[in-house]
Scaffold this motif. Structure first.
Motif, PDB file in Angstrom:
ATOM      1  N   PHE A  19       0.827  -1.198   0.000  1.00  7.99           N
ATOM      2  CA  PHE A  19       0.000   0.000   0.000  1.00  7.99           C
ATOM      3  C   PHE A  19       0.868   1.259   0.000  1.00  7.99           C
ATOM      4  CE2 PHE A  19      -1.824   3.397   2.589  1.00  7.99           C
ATOM      5  CZ  PHE A  19      -2.890   3.754   1.788  1.00  7.99           C
ATOM      6  N   PHE A  20       1.853   1.319   0.881  1.00  2.00           N
ATOM      7  CA  PHE A  20       2.689   2.513   0.955  1.00  2.00           C
ATOM      8  C   PHE A  20       3.564   2.670  -0.286  1.00  2.00           C
ATOM      9  CE2 PHE A  20       1.701   2.452   5.527  1.00  2.00           C
ATOM     10  CZ  PHE A  20       1.266   3.765   5.652  1.00  2.00           C
ATOM     11  N   ALA A  21       4.005   1.586  -0.878  1.00  2.00           N
ATOM     12  CA  ALA A  21       4.770   1.681  -2.116  1.00  2.00           C
ATOM     13  C   ALA A  21       3.911   2.295  -3.213  1.00  2.00           C
ATOM     14  CB  ALA A  21       5.274   0.306  -2.538  1.00  2.00           C
ATOM     15  N   ALA A  22       2.678   1.845  -3.339  1.00  2.00           N
ATOM     16  CA  ALA A  22       1.779   2.408  -4.353  1.00  2.00           C
ATOM     17  C   ALA A  22       1.486   3.875  -4.045  1.00  2.00           C
ATOM     18  CB  ALA A  22       0.494   1.593  -4.405  1.00  2.00           C
ATOM     19  N   TYR A  23       1.311   4.187  -2.783  1.00  2.00           N
ATOM     20  CA  TYR A  23       1.033   5.578  -2.403  1.00  2.00           C
ATOM     21  C   TYR A  23       2.217   6.480  -2.722  1.00  2.00           C
ATOM     22  CZ  TYR A  23       0.192   9.681   0.444  1.00  2.00           C
ATOM     23  OH  TYR A  23       0.047  10.977   0.867  1.00  2.00           O
ATOM     24  N   PHE A  24       3.420   6.055  -2.370  1.00  2.00           N
ATOM     25  CA  PHE A  24       4.600   6.879  -2.625  1.00  2.00           C
ATOM     26  C   PHE A  24       4.831   7.092  -4.108  1.00  2.00           C
ATOM     27  CE2 PHE A  24       6.527   5.562   1.648  1.00  2.00           C
ATOM     28  CZ  PHE A  24       6.090   6.721   2.254  1.00  2.00           C
ATOM     29  N   LEU A  25       4.491   6.115  -4.935  1.00  2.00           N
ATOM     30  CA  LEU A  25       4.715   6.234  -6.369  1.00  2.00           C
ATOM     31  C   LEU A  25       3.592   6.991  -7.081  1.00  2.00           C
ATOM     32  CD1 LEU A  25       6.118   2.698  -7.133  1.00  2.00           C
ATOM     33  CD2 LEU A  25       7.385   4.841  -7.014  1.00  2.00           C
ATOM     34  N   ALA A  26       2.365   6.923  -6.598  1.00  2.00           N
ATOM     35  CA  ALA A  26       1.235   7.462  -7.347  1.00  2.00           C
ATOM     36  C   ALA A  26       0.628   8.735  -6.761  1.00  2.00           C
ATOM     37  CB  ALA A  26       0.161   6.385  -7.446  1.00  2.00           C
ATOM     38  N   ALA A  27       0.955   9.094  -5.561  1.00  2.00           N
ATOM     39  CA  ALA A  27       0.318  10.260  -4.940  1.00  2.00           C
ATOM     40  C   ALA A  27       0.794  11.557  -5.588  1.00  2.00           C
ATOM     41  CB  ALA A  27       0.617  10.285  -3.450  1.00  2.00           C
ATOM     42  N   LYS A  28      -0.027  12.571  -5.438  1.00  2.00           N
ATOM     43  CA  LYS A  28       0.295  13.877  -5.979  1.00  2.00           C
ATOM     44  C   LYS A  28       1.476  14.496  -5.226  1.00  2.00           C
ATOM     45  CE  LYS A  28      -2.514  17.555  -6.653  1.00  2.00           C
ATOM     46  NZ  LYS A  28      -3.770  18.299  -6.628  1.00  2.00           N
ATOM     47  N   THR A  29       2.355  15.152  -5.952  1.00  2.00           N
ATOM     48  CA  THR A  29       3.495  15.828  -5.330  1.00  2.00           C
ATOM     49  C   THR A  29       3.591  17.237  -5.898  1.00  2.00           C
ATOM     50  OG1 THR A  29       4.954  14.915  -7.012  1.00  2.00           O
ATOM     51  CG2 THR A  29       4.849  13.736  -4.929  1.00  2.00           C
ATOM     52  N   PRO A  30       4.187  18.162  -5.161  1.00  2.00           N
ATOM     53  CA  PRO A  30       4.333  19.538  -5.645  1.00  2.00           C
ATOM     54  C   PRO A  30       5.259  19.587  -6.856  1.00  2.00           C
ATOM     55  CG  PRO A  30       4.781  19.394  -3.293  1.00  2.00           C
ATOM     56  CD  PRO A  30       4.656  18.003  -3.794  1.00  2.00           C
ATOM     57  N   ASP A  31       5.015  20.547  -7.735  1.00  2.00           N
ATOM     58  CA  ASP A  31       5.825  20.683  -8.949  1.00  2.00           C
ATOM     59  C   ASP A  31       6.949  21.703  -8.825  1.00  2.00           C
ATOM     60  OD1 ASP A  31       4.350  18.801 -10.310  1.00  2.00           O
ATOM     61  OD2 ASP A  31       2.917  20.279 -11.067  1.00  2.00           O
ATOM     62  N   LYS A  32       7.068  22.349  -7.698  1.00  2.00           N
ATOM     63  CA  LYS A  32       8.103  23.370  -7.528  1.00  2.00           C
ATOM     64  C   LYS A  32       9.482  22.714  -7.457  1.00  2.00           C
ATOM     65  CE  LYS A  32       5.101  26.554  -5.088  1.00  2.00           C
ATOM     66  NZ  LYS A  32       4.882  27.292  -3.858  1.00  2.00           N
ATOM     67  N   PRO A  33      10.503  23.393  -7.978  1.00  2.00           N
ATOM     68  CA  PRO A  33      11.866  22.816  -7.965  1.00  2.00           C
ATOM     69  C   PRO A  33      12.417  22.554  -6.568  1.00  2.00           C
ATOM     70  CG  PRO A  33      11.765  24.763  -9.383  1.00  2.00           C
ATOM     71  CD  PRO A  33      10.437  24.662  -8.693  1.00  2.00           C
ATOM     72  N   ILE A  34      11.920  23.267  -5.567  1.00  2.00           N
ATOM     73  CA  ILE A  34      12.439  23.075  -4.212  1.00  2.00           C
ATOM     74  C   ILE A  34      12.084  21.692  -3.667  1.00  2.00           C
ATOM     75  CG2 ILE A  34      10.452  24.008  -2.992  1.00  2.00           C
ATOM     76  CD1 ILE A  34      12.493  25.480  -1.175  1.00  2.00           C
ATOM     77  N   PHE A  35      11.058  21.049  -4.228  1.00  2.00           N
ATOM     78  CA  PHE A  35      10.619  19.745  -3.756  1.00  2.00           C
ATOM     79  C   PHE A  35      11.247  18.584  -4.537  1.00  2.00           C
ATOM     80  CE2 PHE A  35       7.034  22.478  -2.455  1.00  2.00           C
ATOM     81  CZ  PHE A  35       7.050  22.202  -1.103  1.00  2.00           C
ATOM     82  N   ASP A  36      12.269  18.834  -5.353  1.00  2.00           N
ATOM     83  CA  ASP A  36      12.881  17.763  -6.153  1.00  2.00           C
ATOM     84  C   ASP A  36      13.438  16.635  -5.288  1.00  2.00           C
ATOM     85  OD1 ASP A  36      12.216  18.924  -8.530  1.00  2.00           O
ATOM     86  OD2 ASP A  36      14.179  19.867  -8.850  1.00  2.00           O
ATOM     87  N   ASN A  37      14.133  16.985  -4.211  1.00  2.00           N
ATOM     88  CA  ASN A  37      14.680  15.949  -3.322  1.00  2.00           C
ATOM     89  C   ASN A  37      13.572  15.144  -2.658  1.00  2.00           C
ATOM     90  OD1 ASN A  37      17.318  16.566  -3.875  1.00  2.00           O
ATOM     91  ND2 ASN A  37      17.460  18.054  -2.208  1.00  2.00           N
TER      92      ASN A  37
END
Length: 49
Positions: A19-37
């Motif tokens: 479940f957590f693997a799918a969540y980490f791969l598919a969840a929405k993430t911010p598009d700003k460059p500061i969140f690259d890491n």
């Protein structure tokens, strides 16, 4: 030792890891460059599970 309880707990741990693997791969993430890491670490954690 209760082997049935042990096997059920291993099964529950496997379900949670998937479940957590799918969540980490598919969840929405911010598009700003500061969140690259942050995005890279989520992909690594999702791929290791």
């Amino acid at each position: 030792m209760n082997y049935t309880l042990y096997e059920l707990s291993l099964g529950a741990a496997l379900v949670l890891m998937l479940f957590f693997a799918a969540y980490f791969l598919a969840a929405k993430t911010p598009d700003k460059p500061i969140f690259d890491n942050y995005v890279r670490s989520r992909r690594i954690m999702g791929g290791l599970c």
